[in-house]
Scaffold this active site. Structure first.
Site, PDB file in Angstrom:
ATOM      1  N   GLY A   1     -13.527  41.544 -46.373  1.00  0.00           N
ATOM      2  CA  GLY A   1     -14.799  40.895 -46.001  1.00  0.00           C
ATOM      3  C   GLY A   1     -14.900  40.809 -44.486  1.00  0.00           C
TER       4      GLY A   1
ATOM      5  N   GLY B   1      -8.376  41.450 -48.999  1.00  0.00           N
ATOM      6  CA  GLY B   1      -9.739  41.055 -48.642  1.00  0.00           C
ATOM      7  C   GLY B   1     -10.272  41.917 -47.515  1.00  0.00           C
TER       8      GLY B   1
ATOM      9  N   VAL C   1     -13.482  38.927 -42.054  1.00  0.00           N
ATOM     10  CA  VAL C   1     -12.247  38.926 -41.255  1.00  0.00           C
ATOM     11  C   VAL C   1     -11.418  40.179 -41.547  1.00  0.00           C
ATOM     12  CG1 VAL C   1     -10.087  37.703 -40.775  1.00  0.00           C
ATOM     13  CG2 VAL C   1     -12.178  36.392 -41.157  1.00  0.00           C
TER      14      VAL C   1
ATOM     15  N   LYS D   1     -15.445  17.449 -40.833  1.00  0.00           N
ATOM     16  CA  LYS D   1     -16.019  18.434 -41.757  1.00  0.00           C
ATOM     17  C   LYS D   1     -17.137  17.718 -42.513  1.00  0.00           C
ATOM     18  CE  LYS D   1     -14.800  22.692 -43.264  1.00  0.00           C
ATOM     19  NZ  LYS D   1     -14.207  23.815 -42.561  1.00  0.00           N
TER      20      LYS D   1
END
Ligand code: NAD
Length: 370
Positions: free
Chosen positions: A183, A181, A185, A81
């Site tokens: 958004g 949520g 996904v 990452k």
């Protein structure tokens, strides 16, 4: 200040690279946690960290998480990452991302980047001007585009695996699912769940977005604070991390937790509590690996069909985790870690003892031709 003890405490990473460029105002860290299974892949997060130590801890934690996610997904990838210290709303420039891309290029394929919080496909395009070791780029440039439909498809497969485990059926018709949520996904998941004729209860802090989705898919909208206590068989967190915690757990009437959000358990001990309460938990990094599978396919020469086939495998990955959790009498999050660690250990052993040439060389993947 850079601290070796912090690296040791967070999982003993293979390599940590500090990236600086005064002209481009670049301050970034790349962490490669483990490359036993393949090159490290993980997104670049851009965030206004309070100090350098906070950025270091974040990149160490996130890169270790990617090692487990790739391993449990059965991918030939390691964990890595990157974080760029800066404000994504104010500090983004072409020079910054190109300077960062040059650092990725120096790693010669040991680390591949992608989008994460604070970075998007345009930033990846700048990185791609300096290095081919970047995924999640635009479809027009040989990339795989937005990963969220694949993440959502994987979550649906995971929900079916949970329903099979809990109710010995895969039929979602009439099953009540609370989605937190709406958004990228959450929205795609709601679309898939509505096709399955599930009864959907949804929430979002963005009330306009919530209303639009609920009008489109006939779901029941609730306030963000109400979602933890609604009467539903399944809770599907698709917004924030740490939503399974001491405050929310007593409110749960759910029998299954299965959603796309990262780091859903505030602490590992909350996995034990879920087990005690007989709530089946789909470990987050197993169920939300569809997006990672999609970019992995990009490395091999992108095919949407292949990506969809891989995400369907999340059903079986979760069944394996549940079976291990049952046979060993441990929480599912512990079983998932075990599946990942055992795969790294076993494949690592083969690689160490195999004297011939490796059959796979990531530097010869189709990404070269992009
Ligand atoms: P997103 O930003 O598109 O959507 C998140 C939604 O959650 C937004 O609509 C936001 O308004 C809402 N939200 C924020 N706080 C909330 C709260 N307290 N209560 C209710 N709603 C709230 O993000 P996304 O890409 O859909 O990702 C959602 C989660 O899934 C994140 O945890 C992300 O790390 C994880 N994830 C995403 C992908 C992917 O492919 N996008 C892959 C793996 C994991």
């Amino acid at each position: 200040m850079f601290r070796f003890d912090i690296i040791e405490q967070h999982g003993g990473h293979e390599e940590v690279v500090l990236c600086t460029n005064k002209d481009a105002k670049l301050k970034a860290i790349i962490a490669i946690h483990n490359t036993t299974l393949g090159p490290a892949l993980g997104g670049t997060r851009m965030w206004t960290y309070q100090n350098d130590e906070e950025a270091l801890i974040d990149v160490l934690r996130l890169s270790k998480g990617m090692t487990y996610k790739a391993a449990a997904a059965g991918l030939n990838l390691g964990g890595g990452k990157a974080v760029i210290i800066g404000d994504p709303k104010k500090d983004k420039t072409e020079a910054l991302f190109r300077a960062f891309g040059r650092y990725i290029e120096t790693l010669n394929g040991r680390y591949f980047t992608a989008e994460d919080v604070g970075t998007d496909v345009n930033d990846m395009e700048f990185i791609n001007m300096e290095t081919k070791y970047v995924t999640g780029i635009d479809i027009g440039h040989g990339g795989s585009g937005d990963p969220s439909p694949f993440t959502a498809h994987g979550v649906l497969m995971g929900i079916k695996a949970c329903v099979k485990e809990k109710f010995n059926s895969e039929n979602l018709k009439g099953i009540k699912i609370a989605v937190q949520g709406t958004g990228s996904v959450g929205r795609h998941l709601i679309e898939l769940l509505s096709k399955e004729k599930a009864t959907i209860i949804a929430t979002d802090t963005d009330s306009e977005r919530l209303q639009k989705i609920c009008d489109q898919y006939q779901c029941n909208a609730v306030n963000p604070t109400e979602i933890y206590s609604v009467d539903a068989e399944i809770f599907s967190p698709c917004a924030l991390g740490a939503i399974v915690n001491d405050e929310t757990l007593p409110k749960f009437r759910f029998q299954i937790i299965a959603g796309g959000a990262n780091n859903q358990l505030k602490e590992q001990k909350h996995g034990d509590v879920l087990r005690q309460k007989n709530i089946l938990y789909a470990p987050d990094y197993v169920i939300n690996a569809g997006g990672l599978m999609n970019v992995y396919v990009e490395l091999e020469g992108y095919s949407r069909e292949r990506a969809m086939t891989m995400t369907r495998g999340i059903y079986y990955n979760l069944r394996r985790v549940f079976s291990l959790a049952n046979s060993e009498g441990v929480p599912t999050n512990v079983a998932a870690d075990k599946v990942a660690e055992e795969r790294i250990e076993k494949i690592g052993r083969i690689k160490r003892t195999h004297l011939g040439r490796s059959t796979r060389n990531f530097n010869s993947l189709k990404i070269e031709n992009r």
